[in-house]
Enzyme design. Structure first.
Site, PDB file in Angstrom:
ATOM      1  N   ARG A 159       0.856  -1.181   0.000  1.00 22.09           N
ATOM      2  CA  ARG A 159       0.000   0.000   0.000  1.00 22.09           C
ATOM      3  C   ARG A 159       0.898   1.238   0.000  1.00 22.09           C
ATOM      4  NH1 ARG A 159      -1.990  -3.518   4.010  1.00 22.09           N
ATOM      5  NH2 ARG A 159      -4.085  -4.354   3.577  1.00 22.09           N
ATOM      6  N   LYS A 183      -2.367  -2.499   8.102  1.00 25.99           N
ATOM      7  CA  LYS A 183      -3.462  -1.985   8.911  1.00 25.99           C
ATOM      8  C   LYS A 183      -3.387  -2.544  10.325  1.00 25.99           C
ATOM      9  CE  LYS A 183      -6.528  -1.393   4.937  1.00 25.99           C
ATOM     10  NZ  LYS A 183      -7.809  -1.767   4.289  1.00 25.99           N
ATOM     11  N   HIS A 253      -2.793   1.953  -5.816  1.00 27.66           N
ATOM     12  CA  HIS A 253      -3.527   0.702  -5.646  1.00 27.66           C
ATOM     13  C   HIS A 253      -3.566  -0.092  -6.954  1.00 27.66           C
ATOM     14  CE1 HIS A 253      -5.138  -0.510  -1.827  1.00 27.66           C
ATOM     15  NE2 HIS A 253      -6.087  -1.211  -2.408  1.00 27.66           N
ATOM     16  N   ARG A 256      -0.733  -2.305  -6.876  1.00 29.40           N
ATOM     17  CA  ARG A 256      -1.002  -3.393  -5.924  1.00 29.40           C
ATOM     18  C   ARG A 256      -1.903  -4.446  -6.578  1.00 29.40           C
ATOM     19  NH1 ARG A 256      -1.192  -4.615  -0.311  1.00 29.40           N
ATOM     20  NH2 ARG A 256      -3.248  -5.148   0.511  1.00 29.40           N
ATOM     21  N   HIS A 279      -3.536  -9.311   3.692  1.00 31.16           N
ATOM     22  CA  HIS A 279      -4.970  -9.451   3.922  1.00 31.16           C
ATOM     23  C   HIS A 279      -5.209 -10.372   5.119  1.00 31.16           C
ATOM     24  CE1 HIS A 279      -6.009  -8.426  -0.541  1.00 31.16           C
ATOM     25  NE2 HIS A 279      -5.850  -7.358   0.196  1.00 31.16           N
ATOM     26  N   TYR A 288      -9.131 -11.264  -6.693  1.00 27.17           N
ATOM     27  CA  TYR A 288      -8.151 -11.248  -7.772  1.00 27.17           C
ATOM     28  C   TYR A 288      -8.237 -12.507  -8.627  1.00 27.17           C
ATOM     29  CZ  TYR A 288      -6.179  -7.381  -5.162  1.00 27.17           C
ATOM     30  OH  TYR A 288      -6.016  -6.194  -4.510  1.00 27.17           O
TER      31      TYR A 288
END
Length: 308
Positions: A159, A183, A253, A256, A279, A288
Site C-alpha cells: 500500500r 493496517k 492501488h 497493488r 490481507h 483477484y
C-alpha cells in the site's frame, strides 16, 4: 394523528430537517425529491395513511426502484441511488415513529442493496514496465527516489501508506526483503525483487544523501529532507504514467492490483498472495482470482479453435 395523510407527514419531516436539524438546502431538496417518489409509490399501492404502510411496502419500493418502469419511461436506479433514496425513507419512518404518528418504525430492518463488487483493474506487464522506466532521468536524486519507490510498490504489492512509512532500517538489501506495517500496525516481511533492490541501492547511494538535509530515518525523502507524503507519492506515479503514455486511471492501488494479478497469472497460490498483500482473510484476496478467470475466458474465446 395516526390518520395523517402521507404527504402531510412528509412535509413535517422536511420542516424538521430544516429547522431542528439545520440540514443544508441541497440535502432537504434531495430528501424532498426522494420522498415525493416514495409517497407516489405508496399512493399507487393504495396506502393513503402512514399507519397502513408495512415493512413489505418499503421492500417493494426498493424492488421498484431497481426494476424501473419501462412502460412509464422510468429507468431503474443504480444501487448507490437506491441506497440514497432508502436513507430518506428510513429517516422519514423513524421520525414518524418518534413523533408518535405511527406506533412503530416499519423501515428500520430494511437495508440498502450491497454495492456491486468491482473487480480490480490490473495493468499489463508491459504497461507497468513502461511506468517504471518513465520515473525520470537516472542520475537525478528525485528520479532515483521515484524509480526506487515505484519499483518497491510493484515488487511488494505494498500500500502507498506502507511504503511512505518505511524507514531505511526496514530494508534488508542483502536478503532482499522489506518489513511492511499494514493496517492495525501488523508487520509482515515481504521479499523484494532484484530490479527493486538495484533501484533502492542506487537511490540510497546516489539520491538520498542529497535529499537528506537533516537526520531523518525515513526511507523516501522530499526535497526539504522530510518524509515523502502519500499525496506526493501518488503524484509521482501519476506523472510517470503520463510520461509512459499509459492512458488509464493509474493509482498506487493499481500497482497493488497488478502485483496480485500477475502473481496469480504466474501460478502463485492464493494464500501466498494473501500473506504478501497483508490481507487478514483469504476472501479479500480471492477477488483477484476472478480477474484471472476472466482473463482465461478471454484467451480461451479468442485462441481455442472450437470456443465459439
Amino acid at each position: 394523528m395516526t390518520g395523517s395523510a402521507i404527504d402531510e407527514v412528509v412535509q413535517r419531516y422536511l420542516d424538521h430537517l430544516t429547522v431542528e436539524k439545520g440540514a443544508a438546502v441541497n440535502t432537504v431538496s434531495s430528501y424532498r425529491r426522494d420522498l415525493v417518489r416514495y409517497s407516489r409509490f405508496l399512493a399507487q399501492a393504495g396506502r393513503s395513511t402512514l399507519t397502513a404502510v408495512t415493512e413489505s411496502d418499503v421492500r417493494e419500493f426498493l424492488v421498484a426502484l431497481r426494476r424501473g418502469d419501462r412502460d412509464g419511461g422510468v429507468a431503474p436506479l443504480a444501487d448507490s441511488s437506491v441506497a440514497r433514496t432508502l436513507v430518506a425513507a428510513r429517516g422519514f419512518h423513524k421520525f414518524a415513529a418518534a413523533e408518535g404518528i405511527v406506533p412503530e418504525d416499519v423501515a428500520h430492518t430494511v437495508r440498502p442493496p450491497k454495492p456491486a463488487r468491482r473487480l480490480p483493474k490490473a495493468l499489463a506487464i508491459d504497461e507497468v514496465e513502461a511506468i517504471l522506466e518513465a520515473a525520470g532521468a537516472p542520475d537525478h536524486p528525485r528520479a532515483l527516489r521515484d524509480r526506487a519507490m515505484l519499483e518497491l510498490l510493484y515488487s511488494c504489492g505494498a500500500r502507498i501508506s506502507e511504503v511512505t512509512a518505511l524507514d531505511v532500517d526496514d530494508i534488508d538489501t542483502e536478503h532482499r526483503a522489506v518489513i511492511l506495517r499494514g493496517k492495525g500496525g501488523k508487520e509482515r516481511v515481504v521479499p523484494v525483487g532484484r530490479p527493486a533492490i538495484a533501484a533502492l541501492e542506487a537511490y540510497l547511494v546516489r539520491g538520498r544523501p542529497t535529499l537528506a538535509k537533516r537526520a531523518n530515518p525515513a526511507l523516501f525523502l522530499n526535497v526539504r529532507g522530510g518524509r515523502l507524503s502519500r499525496q506526493s507519492a501518488w503524484q509521482v506515479l501519476a506523472e510517470a504514467a503520463e510520461r509512459a503514455g499509459v492512458n488509464k486511471d493509474v493509482s498506487p492501488h493499481t500497482l497493488r492490483h497488478s502485483f496480485a494479478t500477475h502473481l496469480l497469472d504466474g501460478g502463485a497460490d492464493v494464500r501466498v498472495v494473501q500473506e504478501l498483500l497483508g490481507h487478514s482473510s483469504v476472501t479479500t484476496t480471492q477477488v483477484y482470482t476472478l480477474v484471472t478467470v476472466n482473463t482465461m475466458r478471454e484467451v480461451y474465446a479468442t485462441a481455442h479453435p472450437r470456443a465459439r
